[in-house]
Design an enzyme around this catalytic site. Structure first.
Site: not given
Length: 200
Positions: A52, A137
């Site tokens: 995620h 990220h």
């Protein structure tokens, strides 16, 4: 209507953008290639259910504060239009303590959504965490010790996945491993999901 699955105890929560299944399939193939590089066994690779983009981390949230947070996140989602992202490139934090894949596309919109998710906690009366400039990220691997992950970062530099449309904001719960079994992963579940304004 968002799914709401909270209970009577404090929950470890964060807001996130989740890659759809076909994007996770692409990433899984890339991770398989990375894990063939020398030294891959020194890293603790994240499991697919944990992939995620964190927007805001809330920590332990008392159950009676979750409805207010959910309400603020619903508003934040409504104010944001759907946008496009793709997985691309990569990097590291902390001298190899975290290896990640990055994003391309409407990254400015992702950053804006992260700011709104962070503001939602303040407006819901939750204590503010440490504010850092948002860096898109998705964590692929971690290490307790410094590891030279430059070969992995170099390999990721050539990675560029398909584009998808981010259409919702998800409130996630993480349950940390309690068994002490080496390599056990945190467990994640969505406790709220809201369509971005204009989605669907």
């Amino acid at each position: 209507m968002p799914a709401r699955v909270w209970d009577r105890e404090a929950m470890r929560l964060f807001a996130a953008v989740l890659p759809p299944e076909h994007i996770a399939d692409e990433l899984a193939a890339e991770v398989d290639r990375l894990r063939e590089l020398p030294g891959a066994g020194r890293l603790r690779w994240t499991g697919r259910p944990g992939w995620h983009f964190t927007l805001a981390f809330y920590g332990e949230v008392p159950d009676d504060a979750v409805p207010a947070l959910a309400d603020r996140l619903a508003r934040a989602a409504h104010r944001a239009a759907p946008f496009t992202l793709a997985l691309a490139g990569g990097g590291q934090f902390g001298q190899g303590r975290a290896l990640w894949v990055g994003a391309r596309g409407d990254v400015a919109e992702l950053r804006l959504l992260a700011g709104r998710a962070e503001a939602a906690a303040r407006k819901a009366g939750l204590p503010g965490g440490e504010h850092r400039r948002y860096k898109a990220h998705l964590t692929l691997a971690r290490s307790r010790h410094a590891v030279d992950v430059r070969p992995y970062v170099t390999a990721l530099a050539e990675f560029s996945g398909d584009t998808w449309t981010v259409a919702d904001l998800v409130l996630m719960r993480s349950r940390l491993p309690a068994s002490g079994v080496p390599g056990e992963q945190p467990r994640y579940e969505a406790v709220g999901r809201w369509a971005l304004g204009g989605a669907g």
